[in-house]
Design a protein around this motif. Structure first.
Motif, PDB file in Angstrom:
ATOM      1  N   UNK A  62       0.807  -1.221   0.000  1.00 17.07           N
ATOM      2  CA  UNK A  62       0.000   0.000   0.000  1.00 17.07           C
ATOM      3  C   UNK A  62       0.843   1.275   0.000  1.00 17.07           C
ATOM      4  N   UNK A  63       2.087   1.191   0.443  1.00 16.45           N
ATOM      5  CA  UNK A  63       2.930   2.381   0.539  1.00 16.45           C
ATOM      6  C   UNK A  63       3.853   2.474  -0.671  1.00 16.45           C
ATOM      7  N   UNK A  64       3.687   3.487  -1.525  1.00 19.06           N
ATOM      8  CA  UNK A  64       4.516   3.599  -2.733  1.00 19.06           C
ATOM      9  C   UNK A  64       5.768   4.444  -2.481  1.00 19.06           C
ATOM     10  N   UNK A  65       6.923   3.896  -2.866  1.00 20.41           N
ATOM     11  CA  UNK A  65       8.209   4.559  -2.676  1.00 20.41           C
ATOM     12  C   UNK A  65       8.952   4.644  -4.013  1.00 20.41           C
ATOM     13  N   UNK A  66       9.992   5.463  -4.048  1.00 21.43           N
ATOM     14  CA  UNK A  66      10.719   5.702  -5.296  1.00 21.43           C
ATOM     15  C   UNK A  66      12.223   5.738  -5.053  1.00 21.43           C
ATOM     16  N   UNK A  67      12.963   5.100  -5.958  1.00 22.41           N
ATOM     17  CA  UNK A  67      14.413   5.294  -6.075  1.00 22.41           C
ATOM     18  C   UNK A  67      14.671   5.806  -7.482  1.00 22.41           C
ATOM     19  N   UNK A  68      15.332   6.956  -7.611  1.00 18.15           N
ATOM     20  CA  UNK A  68      15.638   7.497  -8.934  1.00 18.15           C
ATOM     21  C   UNK A  68      17.118   7.872  -8.981  1.00 18.15           C
ATOM     22  N   UNK A  69      17.789   7.454 -10.049  1.00 15.67           N
ATOM     23  CA  UNK A  69      19.223   7.688 -10.194  1.00 15.67           C
ATOM     24  C   UNK A  69      19.524   8.468 -11.467  1.00 15.67           C
ATOM     25  N   UNK A  70      20.719   9.011 -11.505  1.00 17.32           N
ATOM     26  CA  UNK A  70      21.316   9.596 -12.704  1.00 17.32           C
ATOM     27  C   UNK A  70      20.518  10.771 -13.252  1.00 17.32           C
ATOM     28  N   UNK A  71      20.187  11.717 -12.376  1.00 22.60           N
ATOM     29  CA  UNK A  71      19.812  13.041 -12.849  1.00 22.60           C
ATOM     30  C   UNK A  71      20.983  13.642 -13.616  1.00 22.60           C
ATOM     31  N   UNK A  72      22.188  13.314 -13.159  1.00 24.47           N
ATOM     32  CA  UNK A  72      23.414  13.762 -13.815  1.00 24.47           C
ATOM     33  C   UNK A  72      24.025  12.586 -14.574  1.00 24.47           C
ATOM     34  N   UNK A  76      27.426   7.553 -13.384  1.00 27.43           N
ATOM     35  CA  UNK A  76      26.909   6.225 -13.726  1.00 27.43           C
ATOM     36  C   UNK A  76      26.979   5.246 -12.564  1.00 27.43           C
ATOM     37  N   UNK A  77      27.770   5.570 -11.542  1.00 36.29           N
ATOM     38  CA  UNK A  77      27.775   4.718 -10.357  1.00 36.29           C
ATOM     39  C   UNK A  77      26.411   4.657  -9.701  1.00 36.29           C
ATOM     40  N   UNK A  78      25.658   5.760  -9.774  1.00 40.77           N
ATOM     41  CA  UNK A  78      24.314   5.761  -9.186  1.00 40.77           C
ATOM     42  C   UNK A  78      23.387   4.819  -9.941  1.00 40.77           C
ATOM     43  N   UNK A  79      23.599   4.688 -11.263  1.00 36.75           N
ATOM     44  CA  UNK A  79      22.814   3.723 -12.039  1.00 36.75           C
ATOM     45  C   UNK A  79      23.111   2.305 -11.580  1.00 36.75           C
ATOM     46  N   UNK A  80      24.391   2.020 -11.372  1.00 38.00           N
ATOM     47  CA  UNK A  80      24.774   0.688 -10.907  1.00 38.00           C
ATOM     48  C   UNK A  80      24.141   0.339  -9.576  1.00 38.00           C
ATOM     49  N   UNK A  81      24.084   1.307  -8.664  1.00 44.62           N
ATOM     50  CA  UNK A  81      23.468   1.058  -7.352  1.00 44.62           C
ATOM     51  C   UNK A  81      21.961   0.860  -7.499  1.00 44.62           C
ATOM     52  N   UNK A  82      21.331   1.658  -8.368  1.00 42.79           N
ATOM     53  CA  UNK A  82      19.890   1.489  -8.589  1.00 42.79           C
ATOM     54  C   UNK A  82      19.583   0.108  -9.155  1.00 42.79           C
ATOM     55  N   UNK A  83      20.429  -0.366 -10.071  1.00 45.79           N
ATOM     56  CA  UNK A  83      20.225  -1.712 -10.626  1.00 45.79           C
ATOM     57  C   UNK A  83      20.431  -2.778  -9.552  1.00 45.79           C
ATOM     58  N   UNK A  84      21.416  -2.566  -8.684  1.00 42.72           N
ATOM     59  CA  UNK A  84      21.627  -3.496  -7.577  1.00 42.72           C
ATOM     60  C   UNK A  84      20.438  -3.520  -6.631  1.00 42.72           C
ATOM     61  N   UNK A 101      11.645   1.857  -9.170  1.00 48.62           N
ATOM     62  CA  UNK A 101      13.066   2.175  -9.347  1.00 48.62           C
ATOM     63  C   UNK A 101      13.306   2.628 -10.783  1.00 48.62           C
ATOM     64  N   UNK A 102      13.866   3.835 -10.931  1.00 52.37           N
ATOM     65  CA  UNK A 102      14.215   4.398 -12.236  1.00 52.37           C
ATOM     66  C   UNK A 102      15.726   4.581 -12.254  1.00 52.37           C
ATOM     67  N   UNK A 103      16.466   3.705 -12.947  1.00 53.06           N
ATOM     68  CA  UNK A 103      17.934   3.757 -12.885  1.00 53.06           C
ATOM     69  C   UNK A 103      18.560   4.921 -13.646  1.00 53.06           C
ATOM     70  N   UNK A 104      17.908   5.408 -14.708  1.00 53.80           N
ATOM     71  CA  UNK A 104      18.474   6.503 -15.502  1.00 53.80           C
ATOM     72  C   UNK A 104      17.371   7.499 -15.844  1.00 53.80           C
TER      73      UNK A 104
END
Length: 290
Positions: A62-72, A76-84, A101-104
């Motif tokens: 019921x609780x929706x959360x978000x992970x978003x990476x790579x505004x910049x 690309x390390x943030x993309x790798x963490x999002x994929x992990x 989860x949005x990796x890029x």
């Protein structure tokens, strides 16, 4: 899963035509195929490059959360963490939560190892492209930032983690040009950042106080506009992390994401208006970091 992440690094070395985002898309599809009962692919719309901004929905709580990476795009390390995180959560979803989860987010920047996104109106720093009480530039020059803003509204996102490199810290609002940096939920935010940094040992605190002022950033926008419990994860010590660096960032941050979502309030903050004054006299321009 690490072989998918490492293939992202390999593709980043190639000077050929931009194809790196396609590797991310393939990785998300693979996680979805391997976890059909817990995951669902989605996209939030098209970027200025014409690519679908793809993500993975995990769980059905019921609780929706978000992970978003790579505004910049160069982070690309943030993309790798999002994929992990996508792989870990797909195998073991958080009970009672749905995590998107949005990796890029910055696709053209990611493909070209560039901080900025290419748009018809010029280069855009996506993490200065949101409205805010002290923002002085036109917002939403990027289709991607507008799509993300619409998405968190539509899905009623309660908590969000935005991922960046490099300045190891977990930070909370306010982070824009003001001396009035305290929200109505100081103790709640302090508890959340402490819980999120148990494994990483990162510094924790207020975004402006610990880092610098950044007007138009996503994490402040999400809290100011909607009352989303929004944390900024500055991970690692480089914009060019090695494979072992990315593995370590995954290992020490993914448990913190989980604990953040589990411990955050299950409803958005009620008192999220900014009632202070803007102050641009001490705004720093260390744009090479976050």
């Amino acid at each position: 899963m690490l072989h998918i992440i490492f293939s992202l690094l390999v593709s980043m070395q190639a000077p050929a035509a931009p194809t790196n985002y396609s590797v991310v898309q393939d990785g998300l599809k693979k996680i979805a195929q391997e976890n059909p009962t817990t995951t669902e692919l989605f996209d939030i719309g098209l970027s200025d490059s014409g690519d679908p901004i793809m993500g993975l929905k995990i769980g059905n709580g019921e609780t929706p959360d978000l992970i978003v990476a790579t505004h910049h795009g160069n982070e690309y390390g943030s993309t790798g963490v999002a994929m992990g995180a996508a792989d870990a959560f797909a195998k073991n979803p958080i009970v009672g939560h749905t995590v998107y989860i949005i990796p890029v987010l910055n696709i053209s920047g990611y493909n070209n190892r560039n901080r900025y996104e290419r748009t018809p109106s010029g280069s855009v720093d996506q993490n200065r492209d949101y409205p805010g009480p002290c923002a002085t530039t036109q917002p939403f020059r990027s289709k991607a930032t507008k799509a993300l803003a619409d998405f968190i509204d539509k899905k009623n996102i309660v908590s969000s983690a935005t991922l960046h490199t490099y300045w190891p810290a977990v930070l909370y609002p306010w982070g824009f040009s003001t001396k009035d940096i305290t929200t109505s939920y100081e103790s709640t935010f302090i508890n959340l950042v402490k819980a999120s940094a148990v494994e990483s040992g990162y510094a924790v605190g207020n975004s402006k106080e610990l880092l610098y002022a950044a007007d138009g950033a996503f994490e402040d926008y999400a809290f100011w506009k909607h009352g989303v419990w929004s944390l900024l994860f500055e991970m690692g010590k480089s914009h060019n992390p090695s494979q072992s660096d990315i593995k370590r960032m995954i290992d020490v941050n993914v448990p913190g994401f989980r604990r953040f979502f589990e411990n955050a309030p299950k409803e958005r903050a009620a008192n999220h208006d900014f009632t202070g004054k803007c102050d641009y006299t001490r705004a720093l321009q260390r744009t090479h970091l976050e």
